[in-house]
Design a protein around this motif. Structure first.
Motif, mmCIF file in Angstrom:
data_model
loop_
_atom_site.group_PDB
_atom_site.id
_atom_site.type_symbol
_atom_site.label_atom_id
_atom_site.label_comp_id
_atom_site.label_asym_id
_atom_site.label_seq_id
_atom_site.Cartn_x
_atom_site.Cartn_y
_atom_site.Cartn_z
ATOM 1 N N TRP A 11 0.819 4.165 -2.944
ATOM 2 C CA TRP A 11 0.555 5.353 -2.583
ATOM 3 C C TRP A 11 1.967 6.256 -3.004
ATOM 4 O O TRP A 11 1.718 7.635 -3.722
ATOM 5 C CB TRP A 11 0.627 5.642 -1.370
ATOM 6 N N LEU A 12 2.988 6.001 -2.965
ATOM 7 C CA LEU A 12 4.110 6.613 -3.183
ATOM 8 C C LEU A 12 4.383 6.642 -5.045
ATOM 9 O O LEU A 12 4.458 7.790 -5.580
ATOM 10 C CB LEU A 12 5.249 5.921 -3.258
ATOM 11 N N GLU A 13 3.805 5.684 -5.535
ATOM 12 C CA GLU A 13 3.766 5.717 -6.994
ATOM 13 C C GLU A 13 2.585 6.778 -7.742
ATOM 14 O O GLU A 13 2.841 7.401 -8.454
ATOM 15 C CB GLU A 13 3.818 4.548 -7.709
ATOM 16 N N LYS A 14 1.545 6.769 -6.883
ATOM 17 C CA LYS A 14 0.366 7.496 -7.176
ATOM 18 C C LYS A 14 0.803 9.099 -6.904
ATOM 19 O O LYS A 14 0.409 9.866 -7.832
ATOM 20 C CB LYS A 14 -0.710 6.989 -6.508
ATOM 21 N N LEU B 234 -0.287 8.474 3.997
ATOM 22 C CA LEU B 234 -1.198 7.496 3.423
ATOM 23 C C LEU B 234 -2.156 7.023 4.780
ATOM 24 O O LEU B 234 -3.460 6.911 4.395
ATOM 25 C CB LEU B 234 -0.432 6.003 3.229
ATOM 26 N N ILE B 235 -1.900 7.357 6.186
ATOM 27 C CA ILE B 235 -2.731 6.866 7.069
ATOM 28 C C ILE B 235 -4.122 7.934 7.278
ATOM 29 O O ILE B 235 -5.049 7.590 7.164
ATOM 30 C CB ILE B 235 -2.319 6.768 8.564
ATOM 31 N N ALA B 236 -3.408 9.190 6.772
ATOM 32 C CA ALA B 236 -4.240 10.491 6.787
ATOM 33 C C ALA B 236 -5.249 10.097 5.491
ATOM 34 O O ALA B 236 -6.487 10.495 5.710
ATOM 35 C CB ALA B 236 -3.834 11.801 6.689
ATOM 36 N N ALA B 237 -4.893 9.811 4.623
ATOM 37 C CA ALA B 237 -5.801 9.695 3.263
ATOM 38 C C ALA B 237 -6.634 8.375 3.610
ATOM 39 O O ALA B 237 -8.192 8.629 3.336
ATOM 40 C CB ALA B 237 -4.960 9.399 1.942
ATOM 41 N N GLN C 158 0.812 -1.118 0.138
ATOM 42 C CA GLN C 158 0.020 0.108 0.137
ATOM 43 C C GLN C 158 0.888 1.175 -0.023
ATOM 44 O O GLN C 158 0.673 2.353 -0.540
ATOM 45 C CB GLN C 158 -1.016 0.027 1.394
ATOM 46 N N LEU C 159 1.869 1.328 0.914
ATOM 47 C CA LEU C 159 2.686 2.315 0.754
ATOM 48 C C LEU C 159 3.568 2.587 -0.636
ATOM 49 O O LEU C 159 3.605 3.724 -1.078
ATOM 50 C CB LEU C 159 3.803 2.003 1.691
ATOM 51 N N GLN C 160 3.834 1.553 -1.066
ATOM 52 C CA GLN C 160 4.438 1.571 -2.504
ATOM 53 C C GLN C 160 3.731 2.305 -3.645
ATOM 54 O O GLN C 160 3.719 3.018 -4.425
ATOM 55 C CB GLN C 160 4.864 0.483 -2.937
#
Length: 267
Positions: free
Chosen positions: A118-121, A241-244, A114-116
């Motif tokens: 979000w980073l790519e997006k 990401l957690i905030a989103a 999920q982190l990856q």
């Protein structure tokens, strides 16, 4: 046999006494204020946190008295309906309901995948080595007051035409020096950092305001850097990401609550 008038009178009085006793008991219960050890401990902690060298016991007694007075006034205010149509109270209740909604829907720790994703997006948020060199003219609010913005606006056309202008000395990073965005944000604030790093090369900006005054920038060179890895983005990536995710869950919860209501609009 029909009951006599005296018997009816006695029954009526007895019923009234019963109602009054019931109301009296209810009123007594409503006017009972129970102080717990937890409340006493809270008030005592507030007294100790003041840091003032006073008689703790005397201060505690006074603080406890004030706490009880506040609770009594609060309850009496509720009896009078003073909380109704009060915008401040409404906002506070709404805020507490939002907190409660968040507590009811906990967020699971994001996975590496999920982190990856979000980073790519959102790769533009996580760039390393981003820096710009720029030319800069500064109009001091300390020197020019409210006219700093007016002077900057009047000076910009001359710069657009390739001319020169007079401006004020700037105490921080100067023209021609490559600067990273985080440094610029630290010195002049996020609005200035965003304005400079979004500015096309070799184009004078519109006046940009900071706490120090008004600025005109022209980016002369740009180093776009590269996208960070998940490890490099670290805590910022995780918190974003957690905030989103929290925002998405809150919106879903609010949508579910809204769906449970019938909204009527009067003409």
């Amino acid at each position: 046999m029909k009951p006599s008038h005296s018997a009816l009178g006695f029954l009526t009085v007895a019923a009234l006494i019963g109602i009054l006793e019931w109301n009296s008991a209810e009123q007594a219960a409503a006017n009972t204020l129970q102080i717990t050890n937890a409340q006493r401990a809270f008030v005592r902690e507030q007294v100790l946190q003041t840091g003032v060298q006073v008689d703790v016991e005397t201060s505690f007694d006074q603080a406890m008295g004030a706490y009880i007075d506040d609770e009594i006034l609060y309850r009496e205010g509720l009896k009078l309906g003073l909380e109704k149509d009060d915008l401040i109270v409404k906002r506070r209740v709404v805020q507490k309901m939002r907190f409660l909604l968040e507590d009811m829907t906990p967020i699971a720790p994001p996975t590496y995948a999920q982190l990856q994703a979000w980073l790519e997006k959102n790769s533009q948020r996580y760039q390393t080595g981003q820096a710009v060199s720029f030319e800069h003219h500064f109009f001091s609010r300390g020197k020019r007051g409210d006219e700093a913005l007016f002077h900057a606006r009047n000076a910009r056309p001359a710069l657009l035409a390739g001319g020169s202008i007079e401006s004020d000395p700037f105490p921080l990073a100067g023209s021609g020096v490559a600067i990273h965005k985080d440094q610029l944000v630290k010195e002049l604030g996020l609005p200035v950092g965003n304005a400079v790093f979004e500015l096309p090369e070799n184009e004078w900006s519109a006046p940009v305001q900071s706490s120090m005054g008004v600025h005109l920038f022209k980016v002369t060179a740009r180093n776009e850097g590269r996208t960070m890895s998940v490890q490099e983005a670290g805590g910022q990536l995780l918190s974003d990401l957690i905030a989103a995710q929290r925002d998405a869950v809150n919106k879903a919860g609010m949508a579910a609550l809204r769906a449970s209501y019938t909204i009527l609009e009067t003409p």
